[in-house]
Scaffold this active site. Structure first.
Site, mmCIF file in Angstrom:
data_model
loop_
_atom_site.group_PDB
_atom_site.id
_atom_site.type_symbol
_atom_site.label_atom_id
_atom_site.label_comp_id
_atom_site.label_asym_id
_atom_site.label_seq_id
_atom_site.Cartn_x
_atom_site.Cartn_y
_atom_site.Cartn_z
ATOM 1 N N THR A 49 0.824 -1.209 0.000
ATOM 2 C CA THR A 49 0.000 0.000 0.000
ATOM 3 C C THR A 49 0.856 1.256 0.000
ATOM 4 O O THR A 49 0.409 2.325 -0.403
ATOM 5 C CB THR A 49 -0.952 -0.012 1.204
ATOM 6 O OG1 THR A 49 -1.774 -1.190 1.128
ATOM 7 C CG2 THR A 49 -1.870 1.201 1.222
ATOM 8 N N TYR A 137 6.107 -11.655 5.193
ATOM 9 C CA TYR A 137 4.978 -11.095 4.458
ATOM 10 C C TYR A 137 4.608 -12.129 3.394
ATOM 11 O O TYR A 137 5.341 -12.328 2.429
ATOM 12 C CB TYR A 137 5.415 -9.767 3.848
ATOM 13 C CG TYR A 137 4.360 -8.927 3.165
ATOM 14 C CD1 TYR A 137 3.045 -9.347 3.021
ATOM 15 C CD2 TYR A 137 4.702 -7.679 2.649
ATOM 16 C CE1 TYR A 137 2.102 -8.556 2.389
ATOM 17 C CE2 TYR A 137 3.770 -6.874 2.018
ATOM 18 C CZ TYR A 137 2.475 -7.324 1.890
ATOM 19 O OH TYR A 137 1.543 -6.541 1.257
ATOM 20 N N LYS A 165 2.541 -11.685 8.297
ATOM 21 C CA LYS A 165 1.410 -10.955 7.736
ATOM 22 C C LYS A 165 0.897 -11.794 6.572
ATOM 23 O O LYS A 165 1.578 -11.962 5.563
ATOM 24 C CB LYS A 165 1.815 -9.572 7.243
ATOM 25 C CG LYS A 165 0.620 -8.812 6.657
ATOM 26 C CD LYS A 165 0.998 -7.728 5.680
ATOM 27 C CE LYS A 165 -0.260 -7.183 5.012
ATOM 28 N NZ LYS A 165 0.041 -6.264 3.906
ATOM 29 N N VAL A 212 -3.534 -5.811 9.175
ATOM 30 C CA VAL A 212 -2.714 -4.820 8.465
ATOM 31 C C VAL A 212 -3.555 -4.351 7.278
ATOM 32 O O VAL A 212 -3.422 -4.861 6.168
ATOM 33 C CB VAL A 212 -1.382 -5.433 8.011
ATOM 34 C CG1 VAL A 212 -0.479 -4.358 7.398
ATOM 35 C CG2 VAL A 212 -0.674 -6.130 9.174
#
Length: 309
Positions: A49, A137, A165, A212
């Protein structure tokens, strides 16, 4: 920063840009203030993002130095060190550590086709270099490798990973990691975070540590209310907040087929932040296609429907 501290709402912070594609540090600090005032538990810089894949190294450094200096310890700051191979990632680790971040976030290597043994070596090298908590991630849509449950849990047991995540979209895989964390006696204080904005209530019900959410840039208060309701056992309130956010998330579709999905989503997040008066410009990095006036107006309608303007 301890592993147990990473729970709750950890938004992946957008990177405001000027029309000439420089980092807009004034807007960035206002965005950080907006998120901290919303009650978030930590900040994740230089993730998807944040448009990390589009940012030159000098932009990444500006983001790190600006936010770490501005936050001044109010909340933990995590830094993405996302790049194709271990040597390149280690350079980013050095920059992030020098900036004073509290933890590191890394994907599996990409571009080159890798074996699980190489992925394990990659994360071990990062953890050894960083000397601070490392979060994996899991982003197979971008790196084309799904992190296996055993790989993640084994690295957790080694002390290499402090958490994961999960942006895989695989709810079964998410549950497998949550169950493994609970059932394995050699794992303690391992954070399992969902990257899905749309199923936070169900992830928390399964036992996830937090979320998240990219949409959390736009509405941090909403995600904080959702998590607090879940923590209090008020699942009806959590579901109601999740359903409001579900409808708000539809703003990511305003670009339609005129642009890529990332362009539409990131453009919508930035348009929303601009309309809310948080950032000065809704500029996205090239070659992403910007939203036009009609698409921006549609973002405004979603904000109005969600009670944000």
């Amino acid at each position: 920063m301890t592993n147990t501290a990473l729970t709750g709402v950890i938004p992946p912070v957008c990177t405001p840009l000027t029309p000439s594609y420089e980092v807009d540090t004034g807007s960035l600090t206002r965005l950080v203030d907006h998120l901290v005032a919303g009650g978030v538990d930590a900040l994740f810089l230089l993730g998807s993002t944040s448009e990390v894949a589009f940012l030159p190294d000098r932009h990444r450094k500006v983001v790190l130095d600006t936010v770490v200096g501005h936050v001044a310890g109010q909340v933990p700051v995590l830094a993405g060190v996302i790049d194709m191979t271990t040597p390149r990632v280690l350079d980013h680790v050095d920059t992030a550590v020098a900036a004073g971040v509290d933890a590191i976030v890394a994907t599996a290597p990409f571009y080159a086709r890798t074996h699980p043994a190489e992925i394990r070596a990659h994360f071990r090298a990062i953890a050894a270099r960083a000397g601070r908590p490392l979060y994996a991630y899991d982003l197979p849509v971008s790196v084309h490798t799904k992190l296996g449950t055993d790989l993640v849990l084994d690295l957790a047991a080694e002390g290499v990973l402090a958490g994961v995540k999960d942006s895989s979209g695989d709810d079964g895989g998410l549950r497998a990691v949550i169950l493994g964390r609970r059932e394995r006696a050699d794992i303690a204080d391992f954070s399992v975070l969902t990257g899905s904005e749309l199923t936070v209530d169900s992830a928390l019900w399964m036992g996830a540590s937090g979320v998240v959410p990219g949409l959390g840039n736009v509405d941090p208060h909403g995600y904080v209310r959702l998590v607090r309701a879940a923590r209090a056992g008020d699942w009806a309130a959590a579901r109601a907040e999740q359903e409001r956010l579900f409808h708000l998330f539809e703003l990511v579709t305003v670009g339609g087929t005129r642009m890529g999905g990332s362009s539409s989503a990131l453009g919508a997040f930035k348009a929303a932040l601009h309309l809310r008066g948080v950032i000065d410009h809704p500029t996205t990095a090239p070659p992403q296609i910007p939203l036009d006036e009609d698409e921006t107006a549609r973002v405004g309608k979603y904000l109005a429907a969600g009670g944000l303007i």
